[in-house]
Design an enzyme around this catalytic site. Structure first.
Site, short mmCIF file in Angstrom:
data_model
loop_
_atom_site.label_atom_id
_atom_site.label_comp_id
_atom_site.label_asym_id
_atom_site.label_seq_id
_atom_site.Cartn_x
_atom_site.Cartn_y
_atom_site.Cartn_z
CB THR A 166 2.41 0.55 7.07
OG1 THR A 166 1.00 0.56 7.45
CG2 THR A 166 3.39 1.28 8.28
CE1 TYR A 180 -5.43 2.62 4.17
CE2 TYR A 180 -6.02 0.18 3.59
CZ TYR A 180 -5.27 1.33 3.31
OH TYR A 180 -3.73 1.03 2.63
CB SER A 181 -11.90 1.30 0.92
OG SER A 181 -12.72 0.73 -0.21
CB SER A 237 -0.93 0.01 1.33
OG SER A 237 -1.96 -0.70 0.88
#
Length: 406
Positions: A355, A212-213, A108
């Site tokens: 992260t 968060y997606s 990510s």
């Protein structure tokens, strides 16, 4: 499947009760190269204390000795220069040590590249972050209460679209990051198919709701391609990778193999049992994450990229202000900016970064906002539990403390 471990924020509870069980699992599954977790730390001894980063080296060793992970490598940069530290092994069978040259899947952290590209296009007047998703991708975000007419591009980048995370679809998760991974590791997924998975469910919340997606960044990648007529990977190479000389950074697309050198990526495939099998997840087709998490890099390249970004080499002042402006996360323990996250450490220092977690790899890219103190690291295992181990590395580097509880 991305999780809370994919964020700067997280739970900082004790690692002790988890470490013994995880270490025993490693002894059982990884064989003679892992006869005791303490053996992983042997290569670290010569590096401890180098350049004033003794606390960081201790924290790296704790990731291996206390959390029972195979290996970890980190590069820090500050006014004293560059420092590299490691613990454990890149390959537990051969006892090959972690090295500064190793490539790894940064997962990510890809989102920082994507957000940078979106902001560059806004600076050039080619899109506006207040445009709706519908303007760029008509009819794509529809069904079960999802409505791209009500979601702004900015809300994709700071995770306030309210859209569900396609990665959480049970069947998809089983194939891409669960027990079905070995059989499906070479499967290819198209961005539109990933978004369609999210559209099968109602949104998590209304636009403006933090959640968060990965769906957000798959959509952002699709917008980049619509706005430029080229792939987001091409634009990242042209606008970021080549200008900054990031020779070890790549967007592999459907290519499953890693460039050499690289560590073995050990994965428990999100199985919680202490005796869960550990598999070699090094080879995998990252199209299941795409613009949300496909980038491959090194600690040095990541620090070069993030340092240049924070020092204004890739974006102007207004764009940087937008990137660093945060909204509270769903856990309210850290903030979402555009592609980045912001957290305040135990000593009061505020850091920004990202992260990333994928099968066999957990990575971090963290810095003070001025880019003067940076840290990039990679763990070649993915069962970090409550995340206190890697948070301990961050805390150690920026606070000079040997652990998340210090």
């Amino acid at each position: 499947m991305q999780s809370a471990n994919d964020r700067l924020g997280g739970n900082r509870k004790s690692r002790a009760t988890r470490a013994t069980a995880v270490a025993l699992a490693l002894v059982t599954v990884l064989g003679a190269g892992a006869t005791a977790s303490a053996a992983y730390a042997a290569p670290a001894a010569a590096r401890a204390g180098a350049g004033g980063h003794a606390a960081t080296q201790d924290a790296l060793r704790a990731v291996v000795e206390e959390d029972g992970l195979p290996g970890v490598a980190a590069e820090a940069r500050d006014e004293r220069g560059r420092w590299f530290g490691s613990a454990g092994y890149a390959d537990t069978r051969t006892h090959r040590e972690r090295s500064q040259a190793e490539h790894f899947r940064a997962a990510s952290i890809t989102k920082v590249f994507i957000a940078t590209l979106m902001l560059q296009l806004e600076e050039e007047g080619r899109l506006d972050l207040d445009d709706t998703v519908e303007k760029w991708l008509p009819g794509v975000v529809r069904g079960h209460g999802n409505d791209g007419r009500k979601i702004r591009l900015r809300q994709l980048l700071n995770h306030t679209s309210g859209l569900n995370n396609y990665s959480d679809d049970p069947k998809f998760a089983h194939r891409t990051s669960g027990p079905g991974f070995p059989e499906h590791r070479y499967d290819t997924y198209r961005p539109g198919d990933l978004v369609a998975l999210s559209m099968k469910r109602a949104p998590h919340g209304a636009p403006g709701t933090p959640w968060y997606s990965n769906t957000n960044y798959v959509l952002a990648g699709m917008v980049l391609e619509k706005a430029t007529g080229r792939t987001y990977a091409h634009e990242a190479e042209r606008r970021i990778v080549r200008p900054l000389g990031l020779r070890n950074t790549s967007f592999p697309g459907t290519r499953a193999r890693m460039p050499r050198p690289h560590p073995v990526g050990y994965s428990r495939l999100h199985q919680k049992e202490p005796d869960a099998p550990i598999v070699d997840a090094t080879e995998q087709n990252m199209s299941f994450l795409g613009a949300a998490g496909e980038v491959i890099s090194t600690t040095g390249d990541l620090n070069t990229f993030f340092g240049a970004l924070l020092k204004g080499e890739l974006l102007g002042q207004d764009a940087m202000r937008q990137m660093l402006t945060t909204v509270p996360s769903e856990a309210d323990e850290f903030g979402y900016g555009l592609g980045i996250e912001s957290a305040t450490l135990s000593c009061g220092v505020t850091v920004v970064g990202k992260t990333g977690r994928t099968n066999g790899s957990l990575s971090g890219l963290v810095s003070t906002e001025d880019g003067r103190h940076q840290l990039a690291f990679n763990i070649n295992g993915d069962w970090q539990g409550d995340a206190s181990g890697y948070l301990g590395v961050i805390d150690a580097e920026f606070c000079g403390k040997g652990g998340a509880e210090s």
